[in-house]
Design an enzyme around this catalytic site. Sequence first.
Site, mmCIF file in Angstrom:
data_model
loop_
_atom_site.group_PDB
_atom_site.id
_atom_site.type_symbol
_atom_site.label_atom_id
_atom_site.label_comp_id
_atom_site.label_asym_id
_atom_site.label_seq_id
_atom_site.Cartn_x
_atom_site.Cartn_y
_atom_site.Cartn_z
ATOM 1 N NE ARG A 30 3.849 -2.443 -3.103
ATOM 2 C CZ ARG A 30 4.139 -1.384 -2.346
ATOM 3 N NH1 ARG A 30 5.388 -1.133 -2.001
ATOM 4 N NH2 ARG A 30 3.177 -0.588 -1.903
ATOM 5 C CG HIS A 57 8.505 -2.714 2.601
ATOM 6 N ND1 HIS A 57 7.581 -3.384 1.874
ATOM 7 C CD2 HIS A 57 8.342 -1.414 2.255
ATOM 8 C CE1 HIS A 57 6.876 -2.551 1.125
ATOM 9 N NE2 HIS A 57 7.338 -1.327 1.351
HETATM 10 C C1 GLV Z 1 5.156 1.512 0.852
HETATM 11 O O1 GLV Z 1 5.576 0.511 0.386
HETATM 12 C C2 GLV Z 1 4.157 2.342 0.242
HETATM 13 O O2 GLV Z 1 3.621 1.969 -0.817
HETATM 14 O O3 GLV Z 1 3.834 3.395 0.803
#
Ligand code: GLV
Length: 306
Positions: free
Chosen positions: A221, A269
Site C-alpha cells: 500500500r 496497481h
Molecule cells: C489488492 O490490492 C488487494 O488487496 O487484493
Amino acid sequence: MSIALIIPDRDLTDLQQRLQQALPQTKVEIWPNVTEVEQVSFALVWKPPVGSLSSLPNLNAIQCFGAGVDAIFLDKAVPSVPIARIIDDRLNQTMVNYLDAIVSHYRLRFDRFSQQQQQQVWKPKSPRKLANICILGLGELGTAAAKHFVSLGYKVSGWSRRAKNLSQISCYHGDAELAMAVAEADVVICLLPLTAQTENLLDAQAFAKFKNDSIFINVARGAIVDDQALIAALNSGKLQAACLDVFRQEPLPTDHPFWQHPAIFITPHISAVTNIESAIEQTVINYQRQQQGLAMLNLIDRTQGY
Ligand code: GLV
C-alpha cells in the site's frame, strides 16, 4: 436475506449474475440500488464508501473482494461484524509472477537500457548482482514470495510485526529488528498490510537502514511509504531504483513527482488483481457458512487490522 455488492466504479453485472446463479435463493444486489436495506445480511466489498456499510442495519458479515482490508477501516463506523478477505493460491502466484518479472527487470538492467533507448545509446552492461532479497511482511503473499525467491537460490530475509519461523528464510520481527532484516538486502520488497502501525513506516529513518544502492519494490500500500523520504533516498543515491505498484492516492495524481523520477518505475496497481473465480467461490462459501452459523473462512483479526 440478501447480499449487497459494494464495489464502486466497476461494472458489476457479470459478478452479480454469477453470484446470483450460484445462490438462486438469495437476492444479490448492487449497492446503492438495494431494494430493502433491512434484508441485507452479507456484503461483498472493495473500497466501500464511508457510511455504506453502516447503512445496512442487519448486516452480519463482510467479505472483502481483495487481500487487503485497510480500505474498509477508513470508515470509523464499520459495523462490528466478522470480516473475511481473499486468500488464494492463484493470487499468490500472480504476485510471485509480478515480483519475479520485476526482479529480473532490474537484474538484467532493463531500467537502464530503456533510458539508453530513449537516447539511442548502445552500451551493453552485465547483469546486476542481486543476491539478497528482503520481504517486509510475511503474510500469505509475503511468504509465497519469500519461498519463491529461496527456490531460485536467493538469500532471503523477512520481517514481520510478530515473530515467524520459516524454513530457509532469516526471519526478523519488531521495530528493533527492521535494520537487521534490510541490512544485506539488494532488493527490499514491501508486502506489509496497511495498519496504524505500518502507516509511514518506511520513512527517512527506515530508508537509512537499507543497504546502499539497494532497490525498493512496493506492492503493498502506498501509505506505508513516506513519499518525500523515498524521493530523497533515491536522489541521494541511497537507493538506486524503486518500482511502485501502489500509491497513497490512486490513480497517482498527474502532478505527483513519482511520474517524472528517472529512478522510479510505475505500474498501475496490477501486481495481484483478485481472481474473479476465486472471489466468487470464497464469497459463496462464506455466505453459506454465515447462513449456517459457522465462522467464515479467512477471517481477519479486527484488533490487528489485517
Ligand atoms: C489488492 O490490492 C488487494 O488487496 O487484493
